[in-house]
Design a protein around this motif. Structure first.
Motif, short mmCIF file in Angstrom:
data_model
loop_
_atom_site.label_atom_id
_atom_site.label_comp_id
_atom_site.label_asym_id
_atom_site.label_seq_id
_atom_site.Cartn_x
_atom_site.Cartn_y
_atom_site.Cartn_z
N LYS A 55 0.82 -1.21 0.00
CA LYS A 55 0.00 0.00 0.00
C LYS A 55 0.85 1.27 0.00
O LYS A 55 0.43 2.31 -0.50
N THR A 56 2.06 1.18 0.57
CA THR A 56 2.85 2.39 0.79
C THR A 56 3.92 2.62 -0.28
O THR A 56 4.15 3.76 -0.72
N TYR A 57 4.56 1.57 -0.75
CA TYR A 57 5.70 1.71 -1.66
C TYR A 57 5.43 0.92 -2.93
O TYR A 57 5.01 -0.24 -2.89
N SER A 58 5.76 1.58 -4.05
CA SER A 58 5.53 0.94 -5.35
C SER A 58 6.81 0.39 -5.95
O SER A 58 6.76 -0.45 -6.84
N THR A 59 8.00 0.90 -5.51
CA THR A 59 9.27 0.42 -6.06
C THR A 59 10.26 0.21 -4.93
O THR A 59 10.11 0.76 -3.82
N GLN A 60 11.33 -0.50 -5.29
CA GLN A 60 12.38 -0.77 -4.30
C GLN A 60 13.12 0.51 -3.95
O GLN A 60 13.49 0.75 -2.80
N GLN A 61 13.29 1.35 -4.96
CA GLN A 61 14.01 2.60 -4.74
C GLN A 61 13.24 3.50 -3.76
O GLN A 61 13.83 4.10 -2.86
N GLU A 62 11.93 3.56 -3.96
CA GLU A 62 11.11 4.38 -3.06
C GLU A 62 11.17 3.87 -1.62
O GLU A 62 11.24 4.64 -0.68
N TYR A 63 11.19 2.58 -1.52
CA TYR A 63 11.25 1.97 -0.17
C TYR A 63 12.61 2.24 0.47
O TYR A 63 12.69 2.59 1.65
N ASP A 64 13.70 2.10 -0.35
CA ASP A 64 15.04 2.30 0.20
C ASP A 64 15.26 3.74 0.66
O ASP A 64 15.99 3.99 1.62
N GLU A 65 14.61 4.69 -0.03
CA GLU A 65 14.77 6.09 0.34
C GLU A 65 14.04 6.41 1.66
O GLU A 65 14.42 7.34 2.36
N SER A 66 13.03 5.63 1.99
CA SER A 66 12.23 5.92 3.19
C SER A 66 12.67 5.13 4.42
O SER A 66 12.47 5.57 5.56
N ILE A 67 13.25 3.96 4.21
CA ILE A 67 13.55 3.04 5.32
C ILE A 67 15.04 2.76 5.38
O ILE A 67 15.67 2.53 4.34
N LYS A 69 17.40 0.14 5.88
CA LYS A 69 17.30 -1.32 5.84
C LYS A 69 18.15 -1.99 6.91
O LYS A 69 17.75 -2.99 7.54
N ASN A 70 19.34 -1.44 7.15
CA ASN A 70 20.23 -2.05 8.16
C ASN A 70 19.64 -1.92 9.57
O ASN A 70 19.70 -2.86 10.38
N LEU A 71 19.08 -0.73 9.83
CA LEU A 71 18.47 -0.53 11.15
C LEU A 71 17.26 -1.46 11.33
O LEU A 71 17.07 -2.06 12.40
N LEU A 72 16.46 -1.59 10.25
CA LEU A 72 15.29 -2.48 10.32
C LEU A 72 15.71 -3.92 10.57
O LEU A 72 15.10 -4.64 11.38
N ARG A 73 16.77 -4.35 9.87
CA ARG A 73 17.22 -5.74 10.02
C ARG A 73 17.74 -5.98 11.43
O ARG A 73 17.50 -7.04 12.03
N ASN A 74 18.45 -4.99 12.00
CA ASN A 74 19.00 -5.17 13.35
C ASN A 74 17.92 -5.16 14.42
O ASN A 74 18.01 -5.88 15.42
N LEU A 75 16.90 -4.34 14.23
CA LEU A 75 15.86 -4.22 15.24
C LEU A 75 14.83 -5.34 15.17
O LEU A 75 14.40 -5.87 16.20
N SER A 76 14.41 -5.70 13.97
CA SER A 76 13.31 -6.65 13.85
C SER A 76 13.68 -7.94 13.13
O SER A 76 12.89 -8.89 13.12
N GLY A 77 14.85 -7.97 12.50
CA GLY A 77 15.24 -9.17 11.76
C GLY A 77 14.64 -9.25 10.38
O GLY A 77 14.77 -10.27 9.70
N TYR A 78 13.97 -8.17 9.92
CA TYR A 78 13.31 -8.18 8.61
C TYR A 78 14.30 -7.75 7.52
O TYR A 78 15.10 -6.84 7.71
#
Length: 434
Positions: A55-67, A69-78
């Protein structure tokens, strides 16, 4: 191994098995429920994450600019990726796999109306470790629970069986306690009816034995009076007709028959007294001292009959709870028989010894011995030389059974002349319960 014939052991086994089965069922079901619930929560969270990404992101680039990824992986394992259908290999929505020591779940979901899909990868090693530790704790709890269940079952069965053990102990010592009424206050409610039945049975036994004793004693006394009159009249008639041989012989035979009847009546009286002696309360006595006092009397009796009597006690002290009258019925009968059947100037010996299971009293004579093929303890059994009614050994056997001792008469070994009469006191009855 626990005996299956023991009611207590069977109760322990059955209670332990049933409680252990319940424990295993409950813990295993809870463990499986916790494990499945934990994994389902993770999967549901991944689905929600995928729905939010679509619902929020349409491309990988858009997602990478907003999130980050390293912090997300360390905090939640995603690890979240948005990929085109060209890179998609069809598989299940959620797949679990292992890389080295790490465990992962991977979830894929297509974008609606786009040739894209989102892939969410999550490291579940911590959760898997938690589940593994949980199963280890569960196994430990099961082992400790089984030990506790066995211990609890044993204690519970011991408490439940205590009233029966008390009753069994009383019945084991029948002459010491069975004829004493049970105190119903000491019994659980469930055993009150049984206690009342036992007390009623004891009353009937006491009444029956008392009536039988009174019958013996009363009958004997009633018979003694006319026999005494008959004997006196025969003696008077014999004095008046001394010169008439035929009358004299007949009267003498009558007197001998009357004496025989008097002897039998005397034995009936003794039997009645023996019945009464069974109600005697056990006393704590030194059996060696009792026999020593009596042995001095028998030593004088033997001297008066031109016989030798010696006694030797290898055990200096033997204190037990016993009914003295019952014991003396056996002891005196054996001593008197030994003196009666031992020739003049021969020896009668009283000895004691002990083996692994019994304290043994032995009376050894130098008589003609016995016929071991016959039952010497049968009523009215007597030797040809005996003038008694043949009830002495029968009464001794009854006394022995009442006391819980074992008596026996056998010929001396190795071809020696004479017999050995023995009284065996089982140590497990007369010592361990004192």
């Amino acid at each position: 191994m626990l005996s299956q014939r023991s009611l207590k052991n069977r109760f322990v086994i059955e209670l332990s098995v049933s409680m252990t089965a319940i424990l295993l069922f409950a813990i295993i079901i809870l463990s499986i429920y916790f494990s499945i619930t934990l994994k389902n929560n993770i999967k549901e969270d991944m689905r929600q994450q995928a729905t939010y990404i679509i619902k929020t992101y349409s491309t990988q680039q858009e997602y990478d600019e907003s999130i980050n990824k390293n912090l997300l992986r360390n905090l939640s394992g995603y690890e979240i990726s948005i990929l085109s259908d060209n890179n998609y290999v069809r598989q299940k929505d959620i797949v679990g796999y292992q890389e080295g020591n790490r465990h992962f779940l991977e979830f894929t979901k297509h974008y609606p109306h786009h040739n894209k899909y989102v892939k969410i990868k999550r490291d579940i090693s911590k959760e898997q470790g938690l589940i593994t530790n949980m199963y280890f704790v569960v196994l430990t709890m099961i082992l400790l629970g089984v030990i506790f269940i066995i211990f609890f079952s044993y204690i519970l069965s011991k408490k439940l069986m205590h009233p029966l053990e008390v009753l069994t102990h009383r019945f084991t010592n029948m002459n010491e306690s069975m004829l004493q009424y049970l105190d119903l206050k000491d019994l659980p409610v469930e055993f009150e009816k049984l206690g009342e039945s036992i007390n009623f049975l004891i009353t009937k036994i006491q009444t029956f034995i008392n009536y039988r004793k009174e019958l013996y004693v009363g009958t004997a006394h009633e018979l003694k009076t006319p026999l005494a009159v008959m004997r006196l009249k025969n003696q008077i008639t014999l004095m008046k007709h001394k010169e008439q041989d035929s009358i004299k012989e007949a009267l003498q035979q009558n007197i001998e028959s009357i004496d025989t009847l008097n002897s039998m009546i005397h034995n009936i009286l003794e039997y009645g007294r023996a019945e009464g002696a069974q109600f005697e309360q056990p006393q704590r006595i030194n059996l060696i001292r009792l026999m020593a006092n009596k042995a001095e009397e028998y030593e004088l009796l033997a001297q008066s009959q031109n016989r030798n009597f010696i006694y030797h006690f290898s055990v200096p002290d033997f204190r037990i709870n016993v009914q003295p009258l019952l014991f003396m019925q056996i002891f005196q009968n054996f001593i008197q028989n030994a003196l009666r059947f031992t020739p003049e100037n021969s020896l009668v010996a009283l000895e004691t010894r002990m083996d692994e299971k019994n304290f043994i009293v032995e009376i050894i004579d130098e008589g003609i011995g016995i016929d071991e093929s016959k039952d010497l303890f049968a009523p009215f059994h007597r030797s040809q030389d005996s003038t008694g009614a043949g009830l002495g050994l029968f009464l001794a056997q009854n006394a022995a059974q009442s006391m819980g001792v074992v008596i026996n008469i056998e010929n001396r070994p190795n071809g020696e002349q004479g017999a050995i009469a023995s009284i065996r006191f089982p140590l497990n009855r007369f010592l361990l319960k004192d």
